[in-house]
Design an enzyme around this catalytic site. Structure first.
Site, PDB file in Angstrom:
ATOM      1  N   HIS A 117       0.865  -1.190   0.000  1.00 47.40           N
ATOM      2  CA  HIS A 117       0.000   0.000   0.000  1.00 47.40           C
ATOM      3  C   HIS A 117       0.903   1.243   0.000  1.00 47.40           C
ATOM      4  O   HIS A 117       2.009   1.198   0.554  1.00 47.40           O
ATOM      5  CB  HIS A 117      -0.839  -0.054   1.285  1.00 47.40           C
ATOM      6  CG  HIS A 117      -1.924   0.957   1.383  1.00 47.40           C
ATOM      7  ND1 HIS A 117      -1.700   2.261   1.758  1.00 47.40           N
ATOM      8  CD2 HIS A 117      -3.255   0.851   1.187  1.00 47.40           C
ATOM      9  CE1 HIS A 117      -2.856   2.906   1.788  1.00 47.40           C
ATOM     10  NE2 HIS A 117      -3.812   2.081   1.436  1.00 47.40           N
ATOM     11  N   ASP A 190       2.908  -4.484   8.115  1.00 39.97           N
ATOM     12  CA  ASP A 190       1.694  -3.691   7.936  1.00 39.97           C
ATOM     13  C   ASP A 190       0.530  -4.671   8.104  1.00 39.97           C
ATOM     14  O   ASP A 190       0.229  -5.449   7.201  1.00 39.97           O
ATOM     15  CB  ASP A 190       1.719  -3.052   6.548  1.00 39.97           C
ATOM     16  CG  ASP A 190       0.391  -2.415   6.181  1.00 39.97           C
ATOM     17  OD1 ASP A 190      -0.556  -2.484   6.995  1.00 39.97           O
ATOM     18  OD2 ASP A 190       0.296  -1.857   5.078  1.00 39.97           O
ATOM     19  N   GLN A 193      -4.772  -5.290   7.091  1.00 41.44           N
ATOM     20  CA  GLN A 193      -5.790  -6.211   6.565  1.00 41.44           C
ATOM     21  C   GLN A 193      -5.759  -7.563   7.269  1.00 41.44           C
ATOM     22  O   GLN A 193      -6.644  -8.390   7.048  1.00 41.44           O
ATOM     23  CB  GLN A 193      -5.589  -6.416   5.053  1.00 41.44           C
ATOM     24  CG  GLN A 193      -5.725  -5.160   4.235  1.00 41.44           C
ATOM     25  CD  GLN A 193      -7.138  -4.578   4.277  1.00 41.44           C
ATOM     26  OE1 GLN A 193      -8.097  -5.219   4.722  1.00 41.44           O
ATOM     27  NE2 GLN A 193      -7.272  -3.346   3.836  1.00 41.44           N
ATOM     28  N   LYS A 216     -10.505  -0.466  10.464  1.00 40.72           N
ATOM     29  CA  LYS A 216     -10.695  -1.691   9.674  1.00 40.72           C
ATOM     30  C   LYS A 216     -11.062  -2.864  10.573  1.00 40.72           C
ATOM     31  O   LYS A 216     -11.361  -3.954  10.104  1.00 40.72           O
ATOM     32  CB  LYS A 216      -9.427  -1.997   8.886  1.00 40.72           C
ATOM     33  CG  LYS A 216      -9.125  -0.927   7.827  1.00 40.72           C
ATOM     34  CD  LYS A 216      -7.925  -1.271   7.007  1.00 40.72           C
ATOM     35  CE  LYS A 216      -7.360  -0.065   6.298  1.00 40.72           C
ATOM     36  NZ  LYS A 216      -7.965   0.164   4.990  1.00 40.72           N
ATOM     37  N   CYS A 353      -4.751   2.388  -3.709  1.00 43.07           N
ATOM     38  CA  CYS A 353      -3.523   2.923  -3.104  1.00 43.07           C
ATOM     39  C   CYS A 353      -2.362   1.950  -3.259  1.00 43.07           C
ATOM     40  O   CYS A 353      -1.542   1.783  -2.347  1.00 43.07           O
ATOM     41  CB  CYS A 353      -3.720   3.268  -1.625  1.00 43.07           C
ATOM     42  SG  CYS A 353      -4.946   4.518  -1.359  1.00 43.07           S
TER      43      CYS A 353
HETATM   44  N1  PMP Z   1      -1.913  -0.770   4.605  1.00 43.14           N
HETATM   45  C1  PMP Z   1      -2.890  -1.485   4.056  1.00 43.14           C
HETATM   46  C2  PMP Z   1      -2.598  -2.883   3.588  1.00 43.14           C
HETATM   47  C3  PMP Z   1      -4.163  -0.930   3.942  1.00 43.14           C
HETATM   48  O1  PMP Z   1      -5.153  -1.662   3.403  1.00 43.14           O
HETATM   49  C4  PMP Z   1      -4.385   0.381   4.399  1.00 43.14           C
HETATM   50  C5  PMP Z   1      -5.739   1.041   4.261  1.00 43.14           C
HETATM   51  N2  PMP Z   1      -6.334   0.881   3.015  1.00 43.14           N
HETATM   52  C6  PMP Z   1      -3.329   1.082   4.976  1.00 43.14           C
HETATM   53  C7  PMP Z   1      -2.104   0.466   5.067  1.00 43.14           C
HETATM   54  C8  PMP Z   1      -3.491   2.460   5.503  1.00 43.14           C
HETATM   55  O2  PMP Z   1      -4.346   2.468   6.601  1.00 43.14           O
HETATM   56  P1  PMP Z   1      -4.914   3.848   7.198  1.00 43.14           P
HETATM   57  O3  PMP Z   1      -5.394   4.626   6.012  1.00 43.14           O
HETATM   58  O4  PMP Z   1      -6.010   3.406   8.096  1.00 43.14           O
HETATM   59  O5  PMP Z   1      -3.788   4.497   7.914  1.00 43.14           O
END
Ligand code: PMP
Length: 399
Positions: A117, A190, A193, A216, A353
């Site tokens: 991401h 990270d 998910q 999430k 993203c």
């Molecule tokens: N890493 C992953 C794998 C994600 O799916 C996301 C959110 N789409 C993020 C990081 C970023 O999370 P946040 O926007 O809640 O900081």
């Protein structure tokens, strides 16, 4: 005996109905999860009759709120197998990764992967790390054999997603930790998910940092967490200054509080932390194993249906966790998303993203259906019906 995987919890989630009172087929939980009443009520109480600041007040309400805030930290830390002193509350996973990228004392090379991401790419670039990129296996997993041959003693950090937000592929974290540690690097995971859909125990996994977001995990926005090994957090200087993160301030010299307070400058997200803990409690009461098995069944069911369609391409491995990305021939994912929306089906369409991953897949965007503990077969049926309708609309335009 394991409890049956099937869950039927839609009624706990007031967000899962349309303004007309119809079921809303929400298949965008990987972007953000809907909130159960238990969380909404916990936040409302914290904003209402329980509200006060933390850490400073000399009156009873503030002392109680401080206890609740610190209990929330304990609860969230325990949920991932950590201890409270190892858990920093952040604004979310993004801020957690930024914190490490900026504050880790030795900024050398970092090994990322193609499927990361943007929030696990851009912070490293901004903070001045030299970025190397690990390729993927043909079925869309981070290729750990390739990682083994790429890692050198110059690598200070390896930062990988536990579960891909596009492909749903899962990382063998324990092996990634062995590989990182073999060259003296640290492993940041990270876990955005993974935490809502897999049992996570940071000690068993052997990673050094673990980042995730509450929203999430059925909790509020505006809060997340960085778990880090105590000795690593202690070696990291603060990255933001302000109240609550200090030991003693003079104009000549300021000393800092130990972690985790050192990294929590300013009045924290008090009510969000209470909501975060309520979300963890809700998930624990159902059981993360059960949520996982429920989502495994839904993924298998959707993949089976899509696999029978010769105009649909699926991305990612068959055993993806809670997430199915796909493309319908001749239809841009945005058009598919718009037509599905008319039928009260919400999917995500876009680059998620993860633009480097889109480049790797050779597509500008994918459609993505992602499940949560409240998802069920009626959501899949509505999605399939919407795909059939889209096919009819596009067939009649091109035919
Ligand atoms: N890493 C992953 C794998 C994600 O799916 C996301 C959110 N789409 C993020 C990081 C970023 O999370 P946040 O926007 O809640 O900081």
């Amino acid at each position: 005996m394991n409890a049956p995987a099937k869950l039927s919890l839609r009624d706990d989630f007031p967000g899962l109905v349309t303004t007309e009172g119809q079921p809303w087929h929400y298949l965008d939980t990987a972007a953000t999860a809907q909130k159960p009443r238990a969380v909404i009520e916990a936040v409302a109480r914290a904003l209402g009759e329980d509200y006060a600041t933390v850490h400073r007040g000399v009156y009873a309400r503030s002392a109680e709120m401080t206890l609740a805030y610190e209990a929330a930290r304990r609860r969230v830390a325990q949920f991932i197998g950590g201890r409270e002193e190892e858990l920093v509350f952040t604004r979310g996973a993004t801020e957690a990764i930024n914190l490490v990228a900026y504050s880790y004392p030795k900024k050398g090379r970092v090994l990322l992967s193609v499927l990361e991401h943007h929030s696990n790419i851009v912070p490293w670039q901004l903070a001045g790390w030299q970025v190397d990129v690990c390729p993927l296996t043909p079925d869309g997993r981070i290729d750990l054999d390739a990682a083994a041959s790429m890692l050198t003693p110059e690598h200070e950090m390896v930062a990988f997603a536990h579960v891909s937000n596009v492909l749903g592929s899962r990382l063998d974290v324990a092996r990634a930790a062995e590989l990182a540690h073999a060259v003296g690097a640290k492993l940041l995971i990270d876990g955005c998910q993974a935490v809502p859909r897999l049992p996570v125990d940071v000690v068993k996994l052997g990673c050094d940092f673990y980042a995730f977001s509450a929203h999430k995990l059925y909790g509020p926005t505006g809060i997340g967490a960085l778990w880090g090994r105590t000795e690593l957090l202690e070696a990291m200087p603060p990255w933001q200054g302000g109240g609550s993160m200090i030991d003693r301030v003079t104009f000549e010299r300021t000393t800092y509080a130990p972690p985790p307070q050192r990294f929590e400058a300013g009045t924290p997200a008090i009510t969000e932390a209470i909501g975060f803990a309520a979300a963890v409690e809700y998930v624990e009461a159902i059981g993360i194993d059960r949520i996982h098995r429920h989502e495994v069944e839904l993924v298998a069911s959707l993949r089976r249906e899509l696999g029978a369609m010769n105009d649909v391409t699926q991305f990612g491995p068959d055993d993806s966790a809670g997430i199915v990305s796909f493309a319908l021939d001749g239809v841009h994912p945005h058009d598919l998303g718009t037509i599905l929306d008319e039928a009260d089906v919400a999917i995500r369409a876009g680059h998620h993203c993860a633009q480097p991953l889109m480049d790797h897949l050779g597509v500008p965007a994918t459609a993505r259906a992602s499940f949560g503990l409240y998802s069920d077969e009626s959501d899949i049926a509505a999605l399939l019906e919407g795909i059939a309708r889209t096919r009819r609309i596009f067939g009649s335009i091109s035919g």
